[in-house]
Design an enzyme around this catalytic site. Sequence first.
Site, short mmCIF file in Angstrom:
data_model
loop_
_atom_site.label_atom_id
_atom_site.label_comp_id
_atom_site.label_asym_id
_atom_site.label_seq_id
_atom_site.Cartn_x
_atom_site.Cartn_y
_atom_site.Cartn_z
N HIS A 263 1.96 -7.40 7.16
CA HIS A 263 2.00 -5.94 7.09
C HIS A 263 3.42 -5.45 6.78
O HIS A 263 3.63 -4.68 5.84
CB HIS A 263 1.52 -5.36 8.43
N GLU A 264 4.39 -5.92 7.56
CA GLU A 264 5.77 -5.46 7.34
C GLU A 264 6.29 -5.92 5.98
O GLU A 264 7.11 -5.24 5.36
CB GLU A 264 6.69 -5.95 8.47
N HIS A 267 5.46 -3.39 3.40
CA HIS A 267 6.47 -2.33 3.39
C HIS A 267 7.74 -2.81 2.67
O HIS A 267 8.34 -2.08 1.88
CB HIS A 267 6.85 -1.95 4.83
N GLU A 293 2.47 3.13 3.68
CA GLU A 293 1.42 2.44 4.45
C GLU A 293 0.36 1.84 3.51
O GLU A 293 -0.27 0.84 3.86
CB GLU A 293 0.81 3.43 5.45
ZN ZN Z 1 3.06 0.18 8.57
#
Ligand code: ZN
Length: 498
Positions: A263-264, A267, A293
């Site tokens: 997830h990170e 980003h 996001e």
């Molecule tokens: Zn996030």
Amino acid sequence: MENYAKLLARMKEIGHLSSAAAVLGWDQQCYMPPGGAPERAEQLALLGTLAHEKFTDESTGALLAAAEAEVALLDDGSDEKLTLRVLRRDYDQAVKIPASLVAELAKAEALGHEVWVQAREKSDFAHFAPTLEKILELSRQKAQYLGYEDHPYNALLDRYEPGATVAQVDRVFAELRGGLVELVAYIKTRPQVSDKPLRRGFPEQGQRTFAEAVIAKMGFDFDRGRQDKAVHPFCTSFGKDDVRITTRYETDWLPAALMGTIHETGHALYEQGFQEKDTNTPLGGAVSLGIHESQSRLWENIVGRSRAFWDIHYGELQLTFPGALDDVSVNDFYRAINKVEPSFIRVEADEATYCLHVMLRYEIEKRMVAGELAVADVPGAWNALMEEYLGVTPDSDANGCLQDVHWSSGLFGYFPTYALGTMLASQLYDKATGDNPQIKTDLNKGEFASLLAWLRTNVHAPGRRYLPAELVERVCGEPAQSRSYLKYLNDKFRAIYE
Ligand code: ZN
């Protein structure tokens, strides 16, 4: 273009102040001993004040106006015009809020955080209520200063999702909610999947080695980024050539670090993907939290929780933890990491229920900001909406309306971006694989370069040139919609829970 050049030089300095503050903030969360907190708070406050003063100074406004005159004859699509459009927006907003309100909010938030921590520990909403009342009141004042049409919430939402409005969000959320409630209700009628295999012992070193190999393959550039441990995982950037991600390891819950790291990384890939020519300019940044996001969710869920991904990587995972997963088939593992179960806690929610948690918060804070819901009535409203959306009622306020840090930090208007981004991830993925069918073939082989290349060109490279809604229109040829996401979820979870 003398004034334009001067303005950009000033923005570069302000950017450096902000980056320096971000380094201190990163250090605070990753390495700083607790004793350093008071001094660090002063250092951060000073850098924040310097950046704010430099930006809101009248001379910046004069430079901006002069630069606008200099570029007046250029094409509207020129980088100069787009740069000044971004700056004009930022500047007008920044100067509208009086310094006294900024200071009062900062103080209320600093105190509020501690009160929220105590209230959550004791599950005592009444303890937090006066603080929430105060922060809400100041946030409503902020909305008045910023100005808005139709709904005061629009002013707050605009800070995180520029140009978005309650009317638009209400429309897409209404479609999304109906589809999600129906899917979750269907899943409830099916035999449940077991996630027990994910709760066995997984030593930290193995988790780290495996996850770092995966994110390097995805394209995370370790020459321009690094990963460290922190209590709350996050991604921060000091410029596109130094992007930091953090993770948290739980030896008895494999998805925490593994999926959190992916997830990170989503980003981080965005932050590492801005154009060289935009470095240190207002264009070389993220357009909104929702777009941000969309990148993290796309990599975490659509890629990282896909059957194709685990068909390729499961063998390596088994080898990383000798013996731990020998009796678990790839199919059972795939089902385990995609288990759907309505629960109380948003950050632990699965793909099918996650957006319902977000929509609930959006409804509540929208009503609070409009003065339609009193702070004292928040726990009741929360529990009623949990029952309506998810069919569960929290056993305590700690597991209900006290679970998130956002309101104590004055982040009204932030929540909807989580769901907007989650939804957009599917829409972008559909467009990417429609534009280039090779992407799916590559993903089936565990190759990520063609997907990343599409995202780089279409989403990362534009930086802040367009508002989020403009970017979505340009890339997808239509506004943000829930259709792609609902189709993705239904295809995936009706197969898992067939
Ligand atoms: Zn996030």
